[in-house]
Design a protein around this motif. Structure first.
Motif: not given
Lengths: 383, 230
Positions: B95-102, B142, A281, A14, A19-20, B158
Motif C-alpha cells: 500500500x501507499x506506493x507514492x505520496x499523493x501530493x508529489x 501525480x 512511508x 506542498x 497540490x495533487x 524510488x
C-alpha cells in the motif's frame, strides 16, 4: 540543518498548497491561516486604537501641564538666592515659573467657587483654567472678583479683601486635574495673600515633545534641599492607568490569538492523523522521527507565522486608513479629539508577530510530538 | 567482507501481551547472500512482513541476533537505522506506493532529498530511474493520475534511486492484475541483475516466487523455515 530544512520546507509547502488534488488538507490549513490572520489583525487594530488615544492624552498632558516641578524637600522651604534666575538664564528653552499662593474664592457670573490662586513671577496677565471658567461661566475678557481670606476694615465691618480683574485667557489643563485655579501676576497675588517665598518652581519646555526630558536636564543644577519631580512622576496615576488599560485590553484581545492557536492545534492533529501513512512511508525511507517532528512544527509555524504576518499587515493597513480618512468621527465637545485616532507602533507590530509565532509554535508541539511517535508499521498497514 | 548480507540467528518476534500475545517468529535462522534474490512465501499471519520489517530496520526482534550488512542491528542507534534505511535499503510496500501530493518524479527523488542531495541532482537521478521502469512519459504526473501498476513501478524506482545494496518488497504485486504483476516483476528481475542488488520479496504469488533464486517458506509450525533453491 540547512539541507534538513530544505526537504522539510518542500514537504510542508506542498502539504499547505494542497497540490495533487488533496485540497482538503489545504482547506483545513487555510482555515487555521485565516483564524491566525484575523487574530493578529484584531490585536494590531486594538493596540493601534489604544495607542492612538493614549498618545493623544499624553500629548495633551505635555501641551497643557507642567513638565517638571522643583519642590522643597520635606520640612523645608525653597532656598533663597538667585538660583532660579540662573536656571532661567542657562535654559532659555525652558519656561521657569516660580509660584506661590493659597486658597481664595472667585466670584463670577454664575456665583462663587473656591479656587486656588497661584501668583506666578513671570506672568503679566490673569488666566483661569478651564475648570474655573466652566464653573463660573466665564471666558477671556470676562470680569472676575477674587476674594482672599485677608480681612479689611470697611464701614460695614471686617470684610474679605477683594480684587476685581479681567481674565485675559483660559489656560488648558491636565485631563486628570479637576482643581479650579486662577493664575495671576505676583503683584496681584501679593495684594491678596501673604505669599512669602515661592512654594514651587514649575518648568515647561517650549517644545512639548521634550516634556519627558526636562527633569533630567535640570537635575544636576538645583541647590540642596530641592527635589525635582519629573513629568512621569507628576502624572504617575494617569500614566499607570493608561499602561494598565493597554495591558489588560491587549491581553483580552490576545485571547483571540489563543483561540486561533487552539484551532491550529486541532487542525494539525487532524493533519497528523490524515498523513499517518505518508509519515510512515517517509520514516521507512529514512526520515528520522526528529525531522518528522520538525516537519509538523514547520507546518504549524508556516500557518501561524504567515497568518500572523498577513494579519499584522492587514490590521496595520486598516488602522492607517481609518486614521488618515478620519473614518470614525467622535462628537465634538465630548471627546478631546474629533475622530477615533489609530497609531501603529513598531513595538506593537513586533509584539503581535511574536505572539503569533509563539502561539503557532506552542500549538504545533503536541501534534508534532504525536506524529513523530506514531507506530511506523501501523501506518504502513493503514489502508 | 562477508558474502552474507543478512544473518538471522534464533530471531523471535511476537505481538501483544499476556494471554493475547501472538508469537509470529519463533527462533528464525536465516542467511541471505549478497546478490541473492530471495522470495518469502507463506500463508497470512506467519510473519513474512514482520521478517521484512526486521531486516529493513523498521522493527526490532524480541530475542535472537540479527545482522544486516555485517552489523548487529540491536546496536544501531535510531539515527543510524534511519540513515541505513535511506541509503542502504530500498523498500517497496503493497500500500501507499507514492505520496499523493508529489509528482512521480518528486516521489522517486524523495530518498535523495531526505539524504540532503541538491534538488536538481535528486530530480536528475529520479528521471533516470523513472525511464528505466518505462514511465518517462509520466514523470510530471501525480499518483492519482497513474494506474496501480505504474504507481508500483514508480515505487520500485524510488526504492532504487539512492543505489541501495538491499531491496525489500512487501507483496509488491498484491494489488495488481496478472499483466501488471508480470511487468512489475520483470522490472524487478532486470534491476536486480543490472544493479547487483540483494533482494528479499514477500509474495503470495507462487509463480513469481519460483522465478527468484531461492524461496523461504514460512509456516505456523514450530520449525518454520523451509528453504528451497529453484
Amino acid at each position: 540543518m540547512g539541507r534538513g530544512v530544505s526537504v522539510l520546507g518542500f514537504l510542508a509547502g506542498r502539504y499547505l498548497l494542497g497540490l495533487g488534488r488533496r485540497t482538503h488538507v489545504a482547506a483545513v490549513s487555510a482555515i487555521s491561516f485565516g483564524a491566525m490572520a484575523l487574530g493578529a489583525a484584531a490585536l494590531v487594530l486594538t493596540l493601534a486604537l489604544l495607542e492612538g488615544f493614549q498618545a493623544t492624552i499624553r500629548a495633551q498632558l505635555a501641551e497643557a501641564g507642567v513638565h517638571a516641578e522643583l519642590r522643597p524637600r520635606a520640612g523645608r522651604v525653597l532656598p533663597g538666592g538667585d538660583w532660579i534666575a540662573q536656571l532661567r538664564a542657562r535654559h532659555p528653552e525652558l519656561e521657569v515659573r516660580a509660584s506661590s499662593g493659597g486658597a481664595v474664592w472667585c466670584l463670577g457670573g454664575d456665583g462663587a467657587v473656591p479656587a486656588e490662586l497661584e501668583a506666578v513671577d513671570t506672568m503679566s496677565r490673569v488666566e483661569v483654567n478651564r475648570v474655573l471658567a466652566a464653573r463660573l461661566g466665564i471666558g477671556a475678557g470676562s470680569e472676575l472678583t477674587i476674594a482672599s481670606p485677608k480681612l479689611v476694615l470697611t464701614p460695614l465691618g471686617p470684610m474679605p479683601m477683594r480684587r476685581r480683574v479681567v481674565v485675559d485667557a483660559v489656560s488648558p489643563m491636565r485631563p486628570d486635574d479637576d482643581r479650579a485655579v486662577v493664575l495671576v501676576p505676583t503683584r496681584i497675588g501679593a495684594a491678596l495673600l501673604d505669599l512669602g517665598a515661592p512654594r514651587t518652581v514649575a518648568l515647561r519646555a517650549k517644545d512639548p515633545a521634550q516634556a519627558w526630558r526636562v527633569a533630567s536636564v535640570v537635575q544636576a543644577e538645583i541647590p540642596k534641599g530641592v527635589e525635582v519631580v519629573s513629568f512621569a512622576e507628576l502624572n504617575r496615576p494617569l500614566l499607570a492607568a493608561l499602561t494598565l488599560e493597554r495591558v489588560m485590553i491587549g491581553f483580552g484581545v490576545a485571547l483571540v490569538m489563543a483561540v486561533a492557536a487552539l484551532n491550529l492545534l486541532c487542525n494539525l492533529a487532524l493533519l497528523a492523523a490524515e498523513k499517518r501513512a505518508d509519515v510512515a512511508l517517509l520514516t521507512a525511507i529514512g526520515l528520522p522521527a526528529s525531522r518528522v517532528r520538525r516537519l509538523f512544527i514547520l507546518l504549524g509555524l508556516g500557518v501561524g507565522a504567515l497568518g500572523g504576518v498577513l494579519g499584522t499587515l492587514l490590521g496595520g493597513a486598516g488602522a492607517w486608513i481609518l486614521d488618515r480618512t478620519h473614518a470614525l468621527p467622535l462628537p465634538r465637545g465630548v471627546f478631546i479629539v474629533s475622530h477615533v485616532p489609530f497609531r501603529v507602533t513598531p513595538g506593537a507590530v513586533a509584539l503581535v508577530l511574536g505572539v503569533s509565532i509563539a502561539a503557532a509554535l506552542l500549538a504545533s508541539l503536541a501534534p508534532a510530538r504525536a506524529a513523530s511517535r506514531r507506530d511506523v508499521l501501523e501506518g504502513l498497514r493503514y489502508e | 567482507m562477508s558474502d552474507e548480507l543478512v544473518i538471522a540467528r534464533g530471531v523471535r518476534k511476537g505481538y501483544g501481551a499476556g494471554e493475547r500475545r501472538v508469537e509470529v517468529l519463533r527462533g528464525l535462522d536465516l542467511a541471505v547472500e549478497r546478490g541473492e534474490m530471495l522470495a518469502v512465501v507463506g500463508p497470512s499471519g506467519v510473519g513474512k512482513s514482520t521478517l521484512l520489517h526486521l531486516i529493513g530496520l523498521l522493527d526490532r526482534p524480541d530475542a535472537g541476533e540479527l545482522l544486516v550488512f555485517g552489523s548487529d542491528t540491536s546496536r544501531l542507534s535510531v539515527e543510524e537505522r534511519a540513515r541505513w534505511r535511506n541509503r542502504r535499503i530500498g523498500f517497496v510496500f503493497q500500500f501507499h506506493a507514492l505520496l499523493p501530493e508529489f509528482t512521480l518524479e518528486e516521489n522517486v527523488a524523495m530518498p535523495l532529498l531526505i539524504a540532503g542531495e541538491p534538488r536538481r541532482t535528486a530530480l536528475a537521478a529520479a528521471a533516470e530511474l523513472i525511464a528505466s521502469v518505462g514511465l518517462d512519459h509520466r514523470r510530471g504526473h501525480f499518483p492519482d493520475e497513474l494506474s496501480g501498476g505504474e504507481q508500483q513501478r514508480g515505487a520500485v524506482a524510488r526504492a532504487l534511486v539512492a543505489s541501495p545494496e538491499l531491496l525489500l518488497a512487501d507483496e509488491p504485486t498484491g494489488n495488481l492484475d496478472a499483466a501488471n504483476a508480470e511487468i512489475l516483476f520483470g522490472a524487478f528481475e532486470e534491476l536486480h541483475l543490472s544493479r547487483g542488488l540483494t533482494s528479499v520479496i514477500v509474495t503470495h504469488n507462487e509463480a513469481l516466487a519460483s522465478r527468484c533464486g531461492r524461496t523461504l517458506r514460512l509456516s505456523g509450525a514450530d520449525v518454520e523455515v523451509a528453504c528451497s533453491r529453484t
